[in-house]
Design an enzyme around this catalytic site. Structure first.
Site, PDB file in Angstrom:
ATOM      1  N   CYS A   2       0.706  -1.205   0.110  1.00 34.58           N
ATOM      2  CA  CYS A   2       0.145  -0.060  -0.144  1.00 34.58           C
ATOM      3  C   CYS A   2       0.865   1.358   0.026  1.00 34.58           C
ATOM      4  CB  CYS A   2      -0.692   0.033   1.191  1.00 34.58           C
ATOM      5  SG  CYS A   2      -1.938  -1.453   1.388  1.00 34.58           S
ATOM      6  N   ARG A  27       5.434  -0.420  -5.938  1.00 33.92           N
ATOM      7  CA  ARG A  27       5.343  -1.120  -4.718  1.00 33.92           C
ATOM      8  C   ARG A  27       4.477  -2.408  -4.765  1.00 33.92           C
ATOM      9  NH1 ARG A  27       7.374   2.076  -0.300  1.00 33.92           N
ATOM     10  NH2 ARG A  27       6.092   0.980   0.945  1.00 33.92           N
ATOM     11  N   TRP A  75      -3.010  -2.839  -1.558  1.00 36.55           N
ATOM     12  CA  TRP A  75      -2.680  -4.180  -1.636  1.00 36.55           C
ATOM     13  C   TRP A  75      -3.210  -5.015  -0.871  1.00 36.55           C
ATOM     14  CZ3 TRP A  75       0.500  -7.973   0.925  1.00 36.55           C
ATOM     15  CH2 TRP A  75       1.052  -8.727   0.023  1.00 36.55           C
ATOM     16  N   ASN A  99      -2.140   2.585   5.595  1.00 37.62           N
ATOM     17  CA  ASN A  99      -1.255   1.257   5.349  1.00 37.62           C
ATOM     18  C   ASN A  99      -1.053   0.567   6.620  1.00 37.62           C
ATOM     19  OD1 ASN A  99      -0.773   2.557   2.912  1.00 37.62           O
ATOM     20  ND2 ASN A  99       1.253   2.937   3.184  1.00 37.62           N
ATOM     21  N   GLY A 100      -0.854  -0.706   6.644  1.00 36.62           N
ATOM     22  CA  GLY A 100      -0.796  -1.522   7.915  1.00 36.62           C
ATOM     23  C   GLY A 100      -1.910  -2.548   8.219  1.00 36.62           C
ATOM     24  N   GLU A 482      18.758 -17.292  -5.722  1.00 37.17           N
ATOM     25  CA  GLU A 482      18.195 -16.239  -6.292  1.00 37.17           C
ATOM     26  C   GLU A 482      17.809 -16.218  -7.751  1.00 37.17           C
ATOM     27  OE1 GLU A 482      17.132 -13.679  -4.957  1.00 37.17           O
ATOM     28  OE2 GLU A 482      17.615 -12.100  -6.327  1.00 37.17           O
ATOM     29  N   LYS A 486      14.057 -15.157  -9.153  1.00 39.58           N
ATOM     30  CA  LYS A 486      13.994 -14.366  -9.902  1.00 39.58           C
ATOM     31  C   LYS A 486      12.966 -14.932 -11.273  1.00 39.58           C
ATOM     32  CE  LYS A 486      14.789 -11.192  -8.629  1.00 39.58           C
ATOM     33  NZ  LYS A 486      15.426 -11.058  -7.702  1.00 39.58           N
ATOM     34  N   GLU A 489       9.226 -15.110  -9.496  1.00 41.21           N
ATOM     35  CA  GLU A 489       8.785 -13.851  -9.571  1.00 41.21           C
ATOM     36  C   GLU A 489       7.968 -13.189 -10.880  1.00 41.21           C
ATOM     37  OE1 GLU A 489      10.803 -11.511  -5.983  1.00 41.21           O
ATOM     38  OE2 GLU A 489      12.052 -11.824  -7.610  1.00 41.21           O
ATOM     39  N   HIS A 505      19.213 -36.955  -3.815  1.00 44.44           N
ATOM     40  CA  HIS A 505      18.319 -37.248  -2.680  1.00 44.44           C
ATOM     41  C   HIS A 505      17.021 -36.784  -3.001  1.00 44.44           C
ATOM     42  CE1 HIS A 505      21.852 -38.471  -0.484  1.00 44.44           C
ATOM     43  NE2 HIS A 505      22.535 -37.270  -0.556  1.00 44.44           N
ATOM     44  N   LYS A 604       6.737  -4.459  -3.618  1.00 48.14           N
ATOM     45  CA  LYS A 604       8.334  -4.085  -3.607  1.00 48.14           C
ATOM     46  C   LYS A 604       8.426  -4.041  -2.270  1.00 48.14           C
ATOM     47  CE  LYS A 604      12.182  -2.923  -5.189  1.00 48.14           C
ATOM     48  NZ  LYS A 604      12.734  -3.793  -5.641  1.00 48.14           N
TER      49      LYS A 604
HETATM   50  C1  G6P Z   1       9.463  -8.133  -1.116  1.00 47.24           C
HETATM   51  C2  G6P Z   1      10.348  -7.783  -2.572  1.00 47.24           C
HETATM   52  C3  G6P Z   1      11.640  -8.519  -2.559  1.00 47.24           C
HETATM   53  C4  G6P Z   1      12.469  -8.282  -1.323  1.00 47.24           C
HETATM   54  C5  G6P Z   1      11.711  -8.623   0.076  1.00 47.24           C
HETATM   55  C6  G6P Z   1      12.542  -8.075   1.155  1.00 47.24           C
HETATM   56  O1  G6P Z   1       9.337  -9.657  -1.213  1.00 47.24           O
HETATM   57  O2  G6P Z   1       9.405  -8.081  -3.630  1.00 47.24           O
HETATM   58  O3  G6P Z   1      12.271  -8.053  -3.868  1.00 47.24           O
HETATM   59  O4  G6P Z   1      13.424  -9.104  -1.767  1.00 47.24           O
HETATM   60  O5  G6P Z   1      10.457  -7.978  -0.095  1.00 47.24           O
HETATM   61  O6  G6P Z   1      12.514  -6.795   1.079  1.00 47.24           O
HETATM   62  P1  G6P Z   1      13.647  -5.771   1.706  1.00 47.24           P
HETATM   63  O7  G6P Z   1      13.367  -4.220   1.279  1.00 47.24           O
HETATM   64  O8  G6P Z   1      13.588  -5.977   3.141  1.00 47.24           O
HETATM   65  O9  G6P Z   1      14.914  -6.143   1.095  1.00 47.24           O
END
Ligand code: G6P
Length: 609
Positions: A2, A27, A75, A99-100, A482, A486, A489, A505, A604
């Protein structure tokens, strides 16, 4: 997640609010809305499901005129994405954005329903606006009513409220969710992220936990959690240091991938001498704090957690300091023993991730000797609440899938490893080697980016697939993790990562022609073992894609595609090998036609638990 924008000005505010929302789009959100008080003191509100552009179109047909307003991107948490659940929420003449998450919303809803309030949404937020209204009936002062209402709330909030009969002001409050006041000349603004206000000001006042503020065009006043008036520092943020547009690139993500050589250079500037990491690199107090450290506990989420996983290999293998790494959402609810002289390190792009922040606050009560954050956002909550901070210099990262923030986190973690290692196992020659490798890093990344068209070519093999397996060994295992993150995502392809030695395994059972297997294979001490693991895949008809050092002795063969990377020192290989995996997921996402910068369902900055 949000976003909030608010304005009190002597000019029309709806275009400013809309632009603010547009800047917060990265975000992640699923609906947007705005409320503005008109000259005839009417409260007008518009909300739309979907993109900010849909709200913009609605505004073209039904303009909201006025000089005071609030706006929001939502969101969904409580209640599906729907117009009735979008913010602002109204209670007669009061409008509110939030927000929250309010944890006692059910109890408040019951109390307010008994008083005759009718709820139109499924949200927790609507309880706050009715609560403020219920106090307004008696007190007739918006500021005091907000103060009274928040004392009834349990949970997290960043909120902003306006009242049609007090058209010259807005009231905002923060607890657990960030808010900043943007200070203009004869106009003031608020937002959940200063990026939303960069088009109107470069002067910001960050609210602290428990603060309430009243904002008018001419002034702002702040009260702390004890209701004492306070003044908070004004920060001026250099506009040139940040650029939040795509430039010549098709997507923010691609731009951010290509920015990596320059942001890594920036992250090293002033921190790296010709042979050593400079003493002042980690801040004035670092040496004194790090000299006491005997253990490290890293806590983070998502991509930042993967950076922590790489760092574990460095901190234990190079510095010789025991290191544990945990995702923040587990760490904060688990019982464990804190060893003496343990440094708690949080890693976060945003500095506002709810679980990571909660973990830091918890750690402060548990006897950690000191706290440190590696973070990309100056003045964020993690930075302000940690004993030490090391800023990554990635600049604003807009693509939801993190790229340049990750590689600059790795650079910062390597600097931390050296600074810690000096008090433990690191020898001067080793430090020189690491420093020399870091000096070469930006150029190596530039060379690796040169493989872009070959990787684009390779991506064709993935577009029709439903699964993919990423393999690595040692510090390349988190790089594989990672890479898998990616791909899932942004292309929505199910991807998993494994340390290659674990293949037999379980995951070997999945191998067939429909399961592409991606391996990261620098020329390190585990290369021969990795080669044997890959033979196990090949023998079972698997299709292999190997990112390998040009000296690693791999050759393309039937069902094996090799992409050669420049030769890289082991220590920085995790940073360099991340690059092709970022490009691969980007090109696969393009082929699949997904929303690369704002993938579905993701945010984000995750500021709720
Ligand atoms: C969300 C974002 C990720 C990020 C994670 C942690 O899931 O989409 O890209 O790695 O939050 O966020 P931070 O701001 O704490 O790195």
């Amino acid at each position: 997640m949000c976003g909030i924008v608010g304005a009190v000005a002597q000019r029309e505010v709806s275009a400013i609010l809309l632009e603010g929302l547009r800047r917060l789009e990265y975000r992640g959100y699923d609906s947007a809305g705005m409320a503005v008080i008109s000259e005839s003191t009417e409260l007008n509100c518009l909300r739309r499901v979907g993109k900010v552009a849909a709200l913009g179109e609605a505004l073209d047909h039904h303009p909201l005129t006025g000089r005071t307003g609030i706006a929001h991107t939502r969101w969904a948490t409580h209640g599906v994405p729907a117009e009735k659940n979008a913010h602002p929420h109204l209670s007669e003449d009061i409008a509110l954005v939030h927000n929250g998450i309010i944890e006692n919303h059910a109890e408040l809803r019951e109390r307010l329903t008994a008083k005759g309030y009718e709820f139109l949404s499924d949200t927790d937020t609507e309880t706050i606006v009715h609560l403020i209204h219920s106090y307004y009936e008696q007190h007739r002062d918006l500021l005091n009513c907000v103060k009274l209402a928040i004392s009834d709330l349990e949970g997290a909030y960043g909120l902003a409220v306006i009242h049609a009969s007090q058209p010259d002001r807005l009231v905002c409050a923060r607890k657990g969710s960030p808010l900043v006041i943007g200070v203009g000349i004869g106009e003031n603004f608020i937002a959940s992220d200063q990026l939303a206000l960069r088009q109107v000001t470069d002067r910001f006042v960050y609210l602290e936990e428990g603060d309430v503020a009243e904002v008018t065009a001419g002034h702002y006043r702040i009260w702390d959690e004890n209701n004492e008036p306070v003044s908070r520092e004004l920060a001026i943020i250099d506009a040139k240091a940040e650029s939040a547009d795509k430039g010549e690139y098709r997507h923010f993500m691609l731009k951010e991938i290509y920015e990596q050589p320059s942001v890594i250079r920036r992250s090293l500037a002033g921190r790296l001498g010709s042979k050593t990491v400079l003493a002042e690199a980690l801040g004035a107090r670092a040496n004194e704090i790090l000299s006491q450290v005997e253990n490290v506990q890293i806590v983070a989420c998502g991509t930042s957690y993967h950076a922590g996983m790489v760092a574990k290999y460095w901190i234990e293998g190079i510095a010789g300091v025991p290191c544990r790494v945990e995702v923040a959402s587990e760490f904060r609810y688990r019982k464990f023993k804190v060893h003496n002289n343990t440094l708690l390190v949080t890693i976060s792009q945003s500095g506002e991730t709810a679980d990571t922040l909660a973990a830091l606050r918890l750690a402060k009560t548990l006897g950690y000797s000191a706290t440190m954050t590696i973070c990309n956002v100056a003045l964020s909550s993690l930075v302000r609440e940690s004993d030490l901070f090391l800023m990554t210099e990635a600049g604003p990262e807009i693509g939801v899938a993190s790229t340049k923030a990750f590689t600059t986190q790795l650079v910062a973690l390597l600097l931390l490893t050296v600074a810690l290692g000096r008090h433990h196992d690191l020898k001067a020659e080793q430090e020189q080697e690491i420093v020399a490798a870091l000096h070469k890093l930006p150029q190596l990344i530039t060379e690796t980016l040169g493989l872009d068209s070959a990787i684009q070519q390779m991506s064709n093999a993935f577009a029709e697939k439903h699964h993919a397996l990423f393999l690595g060994r040692g510090a390349q295992w988190p790089v594989a993790m990672e890479g898998a993150l990616k791909l899932k995502e942004i292309s929505y392809i199910h991807a998993e990562s494994y340390p290659a030695g674990e293949l037999k395994h379980g995951p070997l059972a999945l191998i067939d022609a429909d399961m592409p297997v991606i391996a990261v294979a620098p020329n390190d001490e585990l290369l021969e073992k990795l080669k044997s693991n890959l033979e196990e895949v090949r023998a079972r008809g698997g299709q292999l894609f190997v990112f390998a050092d040009k000296n690693s002795g791999f050759s393309s063969a039937n069902a094996v595609e090799i992409l050669e990377l420049p030769h890289t020192e082991d220590v920085i290989a995790p940073i360099v090998y991340t690059i092709p995996l970022q490009l691969l997921s980007y090109h696969v996402a393009i082929l699949k036609g997904t929303d690369v910068d704002q993938p579905r369902n993701l945010a984000k900055s995750v500021t709720v638990e």
